[in-house]
Design a protein around this motif. Structure first.
Motif, mmCIF file in Angstrom:
data_model
loop_
_atom_site.group_PDB
_atom_site.id
_atom_site.type_symbol
_atom_site.label_atom_id
_atom_site.label_comp_id
_atom_site.label_asym_id
_atom_site.label_seq_id
_atom_site.Cartn_x
_atom_site.Cartn_y
_atom_site.Cartn_z
ATOM 1 N N VAL A 151 0.831 -1.215 0.000
ATOM 2 C CA VAL A 151 0.000 0.000 0.000
ATOM 3 C C VAL A 151 0.867 1.268 0.000
ATOM 4 O O VAL A 151 0.717 2.136 -0.858
ATOM 5 N N VAL A 206 1.153 4.553 -2.387
ATOM 6 C CA VAL A 206 0.819 5.901 -1.894
ATOM 7 C C VAL A 206 1.960 6.860 -2.242
ATOM 8 O O VAL A 206 1.754 7.933 -2.825
ATOM 9 N N LEU A 252 -7.847 3.523 -2.530
ATOM 10 C CA LEU A 252 -6.824 4.499 -2.936
ATOM 11 C C LEU A 252 -6.997 4.856 -4.409
ATOM 12 O O LEU A 252 -6.988 6.040 -4.795
ATOM 13 N N SER A 253 -7.183 3.835 -5.223
ATOM 14 C CA SER A 253 -7.320 4.045 -6.660
ATOM 15 C C SER A 253 -8.558 4.887 -6.981
ATOM 16 O O SER A 253 -8.501 5.880 -7.714
#
Ligand code: NAP
Length: 264
Positions: A114, A118, A164-165
């Motif tokens: 992750v 990021v 996140l995407s």
């Protein structure tokens, strides 16, 4: 189909082997300029040589950066100013029961799976928005939705990538930057081949029999009922990274051989 990827600058995390390597090879075949990544100078150099042998006119370079270390992003800052396409591919897993998975293992999986994505997105996305063109692709997994019981930590990281995407895609409104996630299913990478070989030796059976059993007993929901080839994942990644996919943004695209049930 002409993918219009000539001279596009691409960075792929974790790409000296496996799916990342197949994506790198695909981009090189399309005339893109690719920067690959792995943990050590040796493996990166070896992969560059292999890619140059496979694609003689390839414009390929590499950066050694170990994304278990949060400071590894500085290697990227030092060596790359800008790319047109970022593939957040690196991902690690450990197959363990929830009660046996330690904090350290959870943290390492989050860091690599992750936080690398990021950090890389935070660095490259503003530059893509400035030039008003770019593609970011997150390599998630069918596990984000299937959540196998021995892969809860890994699956959690892969689900985090979906948020996140989608969240980042919402920041691209009205631009020519798109951000999507890809959910591969079980894929025949070097790691999977080694696993099948080991099991075959231990159980005194053929690798084909072990693979067949995996889909009969473990990944029962697979409609494909075989491992995907890395190239089959790479082909979808290439399309999503190409100008041709401009109308697909904020999507989570399954390349899982139909293993996640449901119509969406
Ligand atoms: N294979 C599958 O069945 C499958 C299914 C669904 C989703 N996925 C996802 O697809 C992505 C690629 O999977 P894969 O199976 O191709 O992976 P893999 O074969 O295990 O990946 C190996 C690559 O990752 C690099 N790598 C490993 N740890 C790293 C680190 N800490 N920092 C930088 N690079 C690192 C390795 O580099 P060096 O060895 O050079 O250090 C190598 O290039 C992952 O995100 C995975 O979760 C895979």
């Amino acid at each position: 189909m002409e993918l219009q990827l000539t001279n596009k600058r691409v960075f792929i995390s974790g790409s000296t082997s496996g799916i990342g390597f197949a994506i790198a090879q695909g981009f090189l075949q399309e005339g893109a300029k690719v920067i690959i990544n792995g943990r050590s100078e040796d493996t990166v150099q070896e992969a560059i040589e292999k890619l140059k042998a496979l694609e003689p006119n390839a414009s390929v370079s590499g950066i050694a950066a170990d994304f278990r270390d949060a400071m590894a992003i500085h290697e990227i800052h030092k060596n790359i100013h800008q790319v047109d396409i970022l593939i957040n591919n690196v991902g690690i897993f450990s197959s363990k029961l929830f009660e046996e998975t330690t904090d350290t293992e959870w943290q390492e999986m989050f860091q690599v799976n992750v936080m690398s994505a990021v950090q890389l997105s935070r660095y490259f996305l503003p530059k893509m928005l400035d030039q008003n063109w770019g593609r970011i692709l997150f390599i998630s997994s069918e596990c984000a939705q299937l959540v196998p019981e021995d892969l809860i930590a890994y699956s959690t990281t892969k689900a985090a990538l979906l948020s996140l995407s989608r969240g980042l895609a919402q920041t691209t409104k009205g631009t020519q930057v798109t951000i999507n996630a890809l959910l591969p299913g079980s894929t025949l990478t070097e790691g999977a081949i080694a696993f099948l070989k080991d099991q075959a030796i231990q159980e005194d059976r053929s690798e084909e029999a072990v693979a067949e059993d995996f889909f009969k007993n473990t990944r029962t929901s697979s409609l494909l009922q075989r491992f995907a080839q890395p190239k089959e994942i790479a082909d979808m990644a290439l399309f999503l990274a190409s100008p041709l996919s401009a109308a697909t943004n904020g999507a989570a695209i399954k390349v899982d051989g139909g293993s996640v049930p449901g119509i969406l």
